[in-house]
Design a protein around this motif. Sequence first.
Motif, PDB file in Angstrom:
ATOM      1  N   GLY A   1      11.338  -7.846   1.488  1.00  0.00           N
ATOM      2  CA  GLY A   1      10.577  -7.715   0.258  1.00  0.00           C
ATOM      3  C   GLY A   1       9.231  -8.412   0.412  1.00  0.00           C
ATOM      4  N   ALA A   2       8.240  -7.957  -0.354  1.00  0.00           N
ATOM      5  CA  ALA A   2       6.903  -8.530  -0.236  1.00  0.00           C
ATOM      6  C   ALA A   2       6.907 -10.031  -0.503  1.00  0.00           C
ATOM      7  N   GLY A   3       7.643 -10.454  -1.539  1.00  0.00           N
ATOM      8  CA  GLY A   3       7.656 -11.864  -1.901  1.00  0.00           C
ATOM      9  C   GLY A   3       8.305 -12.745  -0.851  1.00  0.00           C
ATOM     10  N   THR A   4       9.474 -12.337  -0.373  1.00  0.00           N
ATOM     11  CA  THR A   4      10.177 -13.148   0.631  1.00  0.00           C
ATOM     12  C   THR A   4       9.386 -13.197   1.925  1.00  0.00           C
ATOM     13  N   THR A   5       8.837 -12.056   2.350  1.00  0.00           N
ATOM     14  CA  THR A   5       8.048 -12.024   3.579  1.00  0.00           C
ATOM     15  C   THR A   5       6.864 -12.960   3.489  1.00  0.00           C
ATOM     16  N   THR A   6       6.162 -12.927   2.364  1.00  0.00           N
ATOM     17  CA  THR A   6       4.968 -13.741   2.214  1.00  0.00           C
ATOM     18  C   THR A   6       5.318 -15.219   2.088  1.00  0.00           C
ATOM     19  N   THR A   7       6.387 -15.538   1.374  1.00  0.00           N
ATOM     20  CA  THR A   7       6.795 -16.933   1.230  1.00  0.00           C
ATOM     21  C   THR A   7       7.218 -17.509   2.571  1.00  0.00           C
ATOM     22  N   LEU A  20       0.800  -1.217   0.000  1.00  0.00           N
ATOM     23  CA  LEU A  20       0.000   0.000   0.000  1.00  0.00           C
ATOM     24  C   LEU A  20       0.834   1.270   0.000  1.00  0.00           C
ATOM     25  N   LEU A  21       2.150   1.135   0.043  1.00  0.00           N
ATOM     26  CA  LEU A  21       3.023   2.275   0.312  1.00  0.00           C
ATOM     27  C   LEU A  21       2.773   3.450  -0.617  1.00  0.00           C
ATOM     28  N   GLY A  22       2.605   3.213  -1.916  1.00  0.00           N
ATOM     29  CA  GLY A  22       2.517   4.311  -2.869  1.00  0.00           C
ATOM     30  C   GLY A  22       1.117   4.826  -3.125  1.00  0.00           C
ATOM     31  N   PRO A  41      14.924  -4.129   7.203  1.00  0.00           N
ATOM     32  CA  PRO A  41      14.422  -3.319   6.091  1.00  0.00           C
ATOM     33  C   PRO A  41      15.417  -2.252   5.673  1.00  0.00           C
ATOM     34  N   ARG A  42      15.421  -1.970   4.370  1.00  0.00           N
ATOM     35  CA  ARG A  42      16.349  -0.972   3.835  1.00  0.00           C
ATOM     36  C   ARG A  42      15.626   0.154   3.104  1.00  0.00           C
ATOM     37  N   VAL A  43      14.691  -0.178   2.220  1.00  0.00           N
ATOM     38  CA  VAL A  43      14.059   0.849   1.380  1.00  0.00           C
ATOM     39  C   VAL A  43      12.587   0.511   1.146  1.00  0.00           C
ATOM     40  N   ALA A  44      11.885   1.487   0.568  1.00  0.00           N
ATOM     41  CA  ALA A  44      10.539   1.322   0.022  1.00  0.00           C
ATOM     42  C   ALA A  44       9.573   0.701   1.024  1.00  0.00           C
ATOM     43  N   ASP A  45       8.920  -0.409   0.635  1.00  0.00           N
ATOM     44  CA  ASP A  45       7.892  -1.021   1.477  1.00  0.00           C
ATOM     45  C   ASP A  45       8.452  -1.908   2.569  1.00  0.00           C
ATOM     46  N   GLN A  46       9.757  -2.105   2.604  1.00  0.00           N
ATOM     47  CA  GLN A  46      10.341  -3.066   3.533  1.00  0.00           C
ATOM     48  C   GLN A  46      10.072  -2.753   5.010  1.00  0.00           C
ATOM     49  N   VAL A  64       5.525  -8.107  10.499  1.00  0.00           N
ATOM     50  CA  VAL A  64       6.064  -9.362  11.036  1.00  0.00           C
ATOM     51  C   VAL A  64       6.139  -9.298  12.557  1.00  0.00           C
ATOM     52  N   ALA A  65       6.633  -8.177  13.074  1.00  0.00           N
ATOM     53  CA  ALA A  65       6.726  -8.018  14.523  1.00  0.00           C
ATOM     54  C   ALA A  65       5.339  -7.943  15.157  1.00  0.00           C
TER      55      ALA A  65
END
Length: 403
Positions: A314-320, A127-129, A332-337, A344-345
């Motif tokens: 990343g969205a994919g890694t988090t969801t997987t 939803l970030l953008g 997290p580093r950038v963007a939606d991370q 997760v927390a």
Amino acid sequence: MRVLLTTWGSRGDVEPLAGLAVALRELGVGTRVCAPPDEDFVALLERAGVPLVPLGPTVRSVVAGPKPPGAEEAFELAPRLVAARFETLTAAAEGCDALLATGLLPAGAPDVAEKLGLPYVLACFHLLGLPSRHFPPGRRPGTPSSPDETDNRVLWRQDAERVQALYGPAVNSHRAAIGLPPVGNVRDQVFTDRPWLAADPLLCPSAGKTDLDVVQTGAWFLPDERPLPEGLEAFLDAGEPPVYVGFGSMAAYAPEGIARAAIEAARAHGRRIVLARGWAGLTPVDDGTDCFAVGEVNQQALFPRTAAVIHHGGAGTTTTAARAGAPQVVVPRVADQPHWAARVAELGIGAAHPDPAPTAESLSAALETALAPETAARARAVGREIRPDGAMVAAKLLVELAG
């Protein structure tokens, strides 16, 4: 029936489209996928049985430098991508009944759809953008907003102005060339009033979070039946579940020294390590037999056999990882991370690392949370709630829209 799917971005932008293409094929719908021509993505789409139509430059050529791309690079890349979309999508859309775009703001895609009279959908993975009265926009190249401005409506209006400065000249130049009138708000034209959200409702709840009428389909998974490499199988069988460490397509964004810090943190807890090289080229710090380095690997098969997953969020890694029931440590580093780290927390399925520059000590502390029995139990419970059918939900919606 045939549908055109397009993206430009990291693996996390390409793999979901492959999952959607597979779901469409199950419904008897043909697809064309226009995506960056990186070797990794060509192989990924070949595995899905979907040929790649090259779109724009490779992503690695843009992000794999010693430093992350800055504003100057963004203003050079934007018109290149707009031009590539007008040219490539116009040709690829022949015989298609709808166009779905995602990834880095796909300016140019709705214009091609408009010219050809095709239904157009913008899909996003977070939803970030999306404009919202509840939170400010993320950072974007261009004139920054005043640090004293706190009205989110004003900040989002200024975000639209930055998008217009970045993409507007190129978009309107190409529109004029094909007989279309200029667009004064490229961002909102790309988003539409009803974007699709390809994210799991539990991991990324959307109700009331944005001012747009979001259609949430669930995450788009590409089924992965590949066996794990023989050496990795033997490593997994030889001891307790290891800690996975990987930063995907991050390249220059990966934290400095992350491999050493993560390996030392895992060892501090008596855990072995599976280290994914990724675009950052992570390598073991010594010849210890407790660390196994891998390249491209089936995460769907690997993550259920790990004690925890340390990654970039990343969205994919988090969801997987969530679907696998694996506890997570998100750096997290950038963007939606940061969003995924916080979620997760909040769900109790891992830890959000508070600092983007981790040390062995800080990662060890985060791992202590992730490796706790109650975290593992919660991760397994959440894993059973992740919807597996998001791609099919989206595929059926696309068929309805196109038909």
